[in-house]
Scaffold this motif. Structure first.
Motif, PDB file in Angstrom:
ATOM      1  N   ARG A   1      12.019   0.453 -39.223  1.00  0.00           N
ATOM      2  CA  ARG A   1      12.742   0.813 -40.593  1.00  0.00           C
ATOM      3  C   ARG A   1      14.119   1.099 -40.540  1.00  0.00           C
ATOM      4  NH1 ARG A   1       8.827   3.744 -43.035  1.00  0.00           N
ATOM      5  NH2 ARG A   1       9.494   5.477 -41.778  1.00  0.00           N
ATOM      6  N   GLU A   2      14.675   1.894 -39.302  1.00  0.00           N
ATOM      7  CA  GLU A   2      16.137   2.415 -39.001  1.00  0.00           C
ATOM      8  C   GLU A   2      16.639   1.021 -38.701  1.00  0.00           C
ATOM      9  OE1 GLU A   2      17.695   5.136 -39.392  1.00  0.00           O
ATOM     10  OE2 GLU A   2      15.879   5.838 -40.618  1.00  0.00           O
TER      11      GLU A   2
ATOM     12  N   THR B   1      16.341  -2.122 -39.988  1.00  0.00           N
ATOM     13  CA  THR B   1      16.287  -3.050 -40.611  1.00  0.00           C
ATOM     14  C   THR B   1      17.055  -2.418 -42.029  1.00  0.00           C
ATOM     15  OG1 THR B   1      14.048  -2.498 -41.669  1.00  0.00           O
ATOM     16  CG2 THR B   1      14.198  -4.255 -40.464  1.00  0.00           C
ATOM     17  N   ARG B   2      17.289  -1.261 -41.904  1.00  0.00           N
ATOM     18  CA  ARG B   2      17.938  -0.493 -42.955  1.00  0.00           C
ATOM     19  C   ARG B   2      19.399  -0.702 -43.023  1.00  0.00           C
ATOM     20  NH1 ARG B   2      16.486   5.665 -43.999  1.00  0.00           N
ATOM     21  NH2 ARG B   2      14.704   4.620 -44.310  1.00  0.00           N
TER      22      ARG B   2
ATOM     23  N   ASN C   1      23.266   0.266 -42.675  1.00  0.00           N
ATOM     24  CA  ASN C   1      23.695   1.387 -42.209  1.00  0.00           C
ATOM     25  C   ASN C   1      24.703   1.865 -43.356  1.00  0.00           C
ATOM     26  OD1 ASN C   1      24.848   3.375 -40.540  1.00  0.00           O
ATOM     27  ND2 ASN C   1      25.325   1.951 -39.015  1.00  0.00           N
ATOM     28  N   VAL C   2      24.337   2.940 -43.811  1.00  0.00           N
ATOM     29  CA  VAL C   2      24.936   3.505 -44.773  1.00  0.00           C
ATOM     30  C   VAL C   2      26.333   4.136 -44.586  1.00  0.00           C
ATOM     31  CG1 VAL C   2      25.032   5.472 -46.690  1.00  0.00           C
ATOM     32  CG2 VAL C   2      22.843   4.399 -45.732  1.00  0.00           C
TER      33      VAL C   2
END
Length: 84
Positions: free
Chosen positions: A71-72, A74-75, A77-78
Motif C-alpha cells: 500500500r505504501e 502504490t500510494r 507520495n504526499v
C-alpha cells in the motif's frame, strides 16, 4: 473320416463354447443397483493438519505487513506533491 464322427466333434466343440459363453456372461451380471463391491481395500485420506493459534497469528502479521508495504509503494507520495 466318418460324418457321424465329424458331427459329434462339432457338437462337443459347440457345447464347450456355450459353457465358456455362459461363464463370461455371468461375470458381467449385476446383482443389484449401485456399484459392485470390490475386494480392494479402501484408500484412507490423510488427516488434515491443524495450525496452532500462534502459527495463524504469525502468518496474519506477516500478511498485514506485506499489504502495508504494498500500500505504501502504490500510494502517491504526499510530501513531494505538497512541496511543489
Amino acid at each position: 473320416m466318418d460324418t457321424n464322427r465329424i458331427i459329434l466333434d462339432i457338437d462337443t466343440e459347440i457345447s464347450k463354447l456355450q459353457q465358456a459363453r455362459a461363464i463370461l456372461a455371468s461375470v458381467g451380471v449385476k446383482n443389484g443397483p449401485g456399484r459392485p463391491k470390490s475386494a480392494e481395500p479402501k484408500v484412507l485420506k490423510p488427516k488434515k493438519r491443524k495450525m496452532s493459534a500462534k502459527g495463524r497469528a504469525a502468518i496474519s502479521a506477516a500478511m498485514k505487513a506485506r499489504w502495508a508495504k504494498k500500500r505504501e509503494e502504490t500510494r502517491p507520495n504526499v510530501k513531494k506533491t505538497a512541496a511543489k
